[in-house]
Design a protein around this motif. Structure first.
Motif, PDB file in Angstrom:
ATOM      1  N   PRO A 198     -23.100  52.164 -66.658  1.00 38.35           N
ATOM      2  CA  PRO A 198     -23.060  52.602 -65.256  1.00 38.35           C
ATOM      3  C   PRO A 198     -22.029  51.839 -64.425  1.00 38.35           C
ATOM      4  N   GLN A 199     -21.918  50.539 -64.661  1.00 42.79           N
ATOM      5  CA  GLN A 199     -20.928  49.745 -63.924  1.00 42.79           C
ATOM      6  C   GLN A 199     -19.510  50.162 -64.277  1.00 42.79           C
ATOM      7  N   GLU A 200     -19.279  50.434 -65.553  1.00 39.07           N
ATOM      8  CA  GLU A 200     -17.946  50.880 -65.980  1.00 39.07           C
ATOM      9  C   GLU A 200     -17.608  52.245 -65.385  1.00 39.07           C
ATOM     10  N   LEU A 201     -18.612  53.102 -65.273  1.00 37.16           N
ATOM     11  CA  LEU A 201     -18.390  54.410 -64.647  1.00 37.16           C
ATOM     12  C   LEU A 201     -18.022  54.244 -63.173  1.00 37.16           C
ATOM     13  N   ASN A 202     -18.657  53.302 -62.508  1.00 30.87           N
ATOM     14  CA  ASN A 202     -18.316  53.030 -61.111  1.00 30.87           C
ATOM     15  C   ASN A 202     -16.858  52.570 -60.988  1.00 30.87           C
ATOM     16  N   ILE A 203     -16.487  51.662 -61.855  1.00 34.12           N
ATOM     17  CA  ILE A 203     -15.131  51.120 -61.800  1.00 34.12           C
ATOM     18  C   ILE A 203     -14.109  52.193 -62.166  1.00 34.12           C
ATOM     19  N   LEU A 204     -14.436  53.014 -63.144  1.00 32.48           N
ATOM     20  CA  LEU A 204     -13.539  54.114 -63.504  1.00 32.48           C
ATOM     21  C   LEU A 204     -13.387  55.072 -62.326  1.00 32.48           C
ATOM     22  N   ASN A 205     -14.452  55.294 -61.609  1.00 31.85           N
ATOM     23  CA  ASN A 205     -14.390  56.142 -60.417  1.00 31.85           C
ATOM     24  C   ASN A 205     -13.441  55.540 -59.382  1.00 31.85           C
ATOM     25  N   GLY A 206     -13.476  54.215 -59.256  1.00 24.92           N
ATOM     26  CA  GLY A 206     -12.560  53.546 -58.347  1.00 24.92           C
ATOM     27  C   GLY A 206     -11.117  53.691 -58.790  1.00 24.92           C
ATOM     28  N   LEU A 207     -10.900  53.630 -60.094  1.00 30.42           N
ATOM     29  CA  LEU A 207      -9.545  53.805 -60.619  1.00 30.42           C
ATOM     30  C   LEU A 207      -8.998  55.198 -60.305  1.00 30.42           C
ATOM     31  N   THR A 208      -9.846  56.199 -60.436  1.00 30.98           N
ATOM     32  CA  THR A 208      -9.396  57.576 -60.180  1.00 30.98           C
ATOM     33  C   THR A 208      -9.028  57.778 -58.711  1.00 30.98           C
ATOM     34  N   LYS A 209      -9.597  56.960 -57.820  1.00 29.33           N
ATOM     35  CA  LYS A 209      -9.281  57.057 -56.395  1.00 29.33           C
ATOM     36  C   LYS A 209      -8.059  56.219 -56.017  1.00 29.33           C
ATOM     37  N   GLY A 210      -7.490  55.541 -57.015  1.00 27.15           N
ATOM     38  CA  GLY A 210      -6.306  54.737 -56.756  1.00 27.15           C
ATOM     39  C   GLY A 210      -6.590  53.366 -56.189  1.00 27.15           C
ATOM     40  N   TYR A 211      -7.852  52.908 -56.279  1.00 26.60           N
ATOM     41  CA  TYR A 211      -8.212  51.600 -55.734  1.00 26.60           C
ATOM     42  C   TYR A 211      -7.554  50.487 -56.560  1.00 26.60           C
ATOM     43  N   SER A 212      -7.164  49.424 -55.903  1.00 27.12           N
ATOM     44  CA  SER A 212      -6.686  48.228 -56.593  1.00 27.12           C
ATOM     45  C   SER A 212      -7.891  47.474 -57.152  1.00 27.12           C
ATOM     46  N   ASN A 213      -7.639  46.492 -58.026  1.00 22.49           N
ATOM     47  CA  ASN A 213      -8.735  45.695 -58.578  1.00 22.49           C
ATOM     48  C   ASN A 213      -9.523  45.000 -57.477  1.00 22.49           C
ATOM     49  N   SER A 214      -8.817  44.473 -56.479  1.00 22.22           N
ATOM     50  CA  SER A 214      -9.499  43.773 -55.392  1.00 22.22           C
ATOM     51  C   SER A 214     -10.363  44.729 -54.575  1.00 22.22           C
ATOM     52  N   ALA A 215      -9.880  45.974 -54.372  1.00 26.17           N
ATOM     53  CA  ALA A 215     -10.657  46.957 -53.622  1.00 26.17           C
ATOM     54  C   ALA A 215     -11.904  47.368 -54.404  1.00 26.17           C
ATOM     55  N   ILE A 216     -11.765  47.520 -55.712  1.00 27.82           N
ATOM     56  CA  ILE A 216     -12.921  47.854 -56.553  1.00 27.82           C
ATOM     57  C   ILE A 216     -13.938  46.720 -56.508  1.00 27.82           C
ATOM     58  N   ALA A 217     -13.434  45.489 -56.581  1.00 26.35           N
ATOM     59  CA  ALA A 217     -14.316  44.326 -56.550  1.00 26.35           C
ATOM     60  C   ALA A 217     -15.112  44.285 -55.252  1.00 26.35           C
ATOM     61  N   GLU A 218     -14.439  44.569 -54.152  1.00 23.56           N
ATOM     62  CA  GLU A 218     -15.111  44.549 -52.847  1.00 23.56           C
ATOM     63  C   GLU A 218     -16.120  45.682 -52.724  1.00 23.56           C
ATOM     64  N   THR A 219     -15.747  46.855 -53.243  1.00 21.33           N
ATOM     65  CA  THR A 219     -16.631  48.020 -53.145  1.00 21.33           C
ATOM     66  C   THR A 219     -17.935  47.815 -53.900  1.00 21.33           C
ATOM     67  N   TYR A 220     -17.845  47.212 -55.097  1.00 20.13           N
ATOM     68  CA  TYR A 220     -19.031  47.088 -55.950  1.00 20.13           C
ATOM     69  C   TYR A 220     -19.562  45.654 -56.019  1.00 20.13           C
ATOM     70  N   CYS A 221     -19.093  44.804 -55.084  1.00 19.11           N
ATOM     71  CA  CYS A 221     -19.592  43.430 -54.984  1.00 19.11           C
ATOM     72  C   CYS A 221     -19.437  42.665 -56.300  1.00 19.11           C
ATOM     73  N   LEU A 222     -18.233  42.726 -56.841  1.00 18.48           N
ATOM     74  CA  LEU A 222     -17.914  42.035 -58.085  1.00 18.48           C
ATOM     75  C   LEU A 222     -16.754  41.084 -57.840  1.00 18.48           C
ATOM     76  N   SER A 223     -16.530  40.176 -58.776  1.00 15.96           N
ATOM     77  CA  SER A 223     -15.355  39.317 -58.694  1.00 15.96           C
ATOM     78  C   SER A 223     -14.170  40.054 -59.309  1.00 15.96           C
ATOM     79  N   PRO A 224     -12.944  39.750 -58.896  1.00 16.08           N
ATOM     80  CA  PRO A 224     -11.760  40.376 -59.499  1.00 16.08           C
ATOM     81  C   PRO A 224     -11.702  40.147 -61.005  1.00 16.08           C
ATOM     82  N   HIS A 225     -12.139  38.961 -61.466  1.00 18.08           N
ATOM     83  CA  HIS A 225     -12.145  38.678 -62.907  1.00 18.08           C
ATOM     84  C   HIS A 225     -13.066  39.649 -63.642  1.00 18.08           C
ATOM     85  N   THR A 226     -14.241  39.889 -63.067  1.00 17.81           N
ATOM     86  CA  THR A 226     -15.191  40.808 -63.689  1.00 17.81           C
ATOM     87  C   THR A 226     -14.632  42.219 -63.737  1.00 17.81           C
ATOM     88  N   VAL A 227     -13.972  42.636 -62.674  1.00 16.61           N
ATOM     89  CA  VAL A 227     -13.371  43.970 -62.642  1.00 16.61           C
ATOM     90  C   VAL A 227     -12.308  44.101 -63.730  1.00 16.61           C
TER      91      VAL A 227
END
Length: 216
Positions: A160-189
């Motif tokens: 489920p977390q990977e699906l969330n991140i993949l969804n962020g990728l499809t929207k053109g989000y940067s790693n930092s934006a994905i991290a902020e959206t899903y409350c993760l660290s950039p390293h984890t993303v």
């Protein structure tokens, strides 16, 4: 004498003594400024607009080392901005194709000597990959066998977390934006993206977005 045009070489690994000795040798042979460090995070991010890439020799001899560790430590995106070569690699690991997809530019094995090292520096400084014909053939065949077939079952291999991140990728989000959206660290993303690419068999964000458009 081979010269490194950027004049800067980083030697990364746990054995600081070995790295310092090798750094002195390289500095003497090619006139480069050599710096040692434990992980890729020690290397400062490349300055925007810098034309010359730096050479990074990453000691991969540790038994506990993995490509995931390499990617997780790459906080400044060195794999994409500079020339990273894995050194002291065991041929039995069979990591070359996967490492190349992560941005690695070449491999030096335990059997390689000083002459091989200098030849590698010359080739990589000319923006060439330093890999064997056998690995190149394997990589080309792997790419040639890939088919753009819609496989509905593949989506269930993603968490489920990977699906969330993949969804962020499809929207053109940067790693930092994905991290902020899903409350993760950039390293984890970054680690999740590595696993996503591996699972769905793509090598970049555009391919991942195209895959998502077909499967999600």
């Amino acid at each position: 004498m081979t010269e490194w045009p950027a004049g800067e070489v980083f030697l990364i690994g746990a054995n600081s003594l070995l790295n310092e000795l090798l750094g002195h040798f390289i500095a003497d042979k090619i006139g480069a400024v050599c710096t040692t460090g434990a992980t890729l995070s020690c290397i400062p991010a490349a300055t925007d607009g810098t034309a010359q890439k730096r050479l990074v020799l990453y000691d991969f001899s540790s038994r506990n080392e993995s490509l995931e560790d390499l990617i997780s430590s790459d906080t400044n995106n060195i794999l994409q901005t500079d020339y990273v070569v894995l050194t002291n690699v065991s041929e039995r690991l069979n990591i070359e194709c996967e490492a190349l997809q992560c941005g690695v530019r070449g491999f030096l094995y335990y059997q390689g000597g000083i002459e091989t090292l200098l030849k590698m520096i010359h080739s990589v400084s000319n923006a060439e990959l330093w890999i064997s014909r056998e690995i190149m053939t394997k990589l080309l065949l792997a790419g040639g066998l890939k088919k753009n077939v819609k496989q509905k079952g593949d989506i269930y291999t993603l968490t489920p977390q990977e699906l969330n991140i993949l969804n962020g990728l499809t929207k053109g989000y940067s790693n930092s934006a994905i991290a902020e959206t899903y409350c993760l660290s950039p390293h984890t993303v970054k680690t999740h993206i590595y696993h996503i690419f591996k699972k769905i068999k793509v090598t970049n964000r555009l391919q991942a977005a195209l895959w998502a458009a077909q499967h999600m």
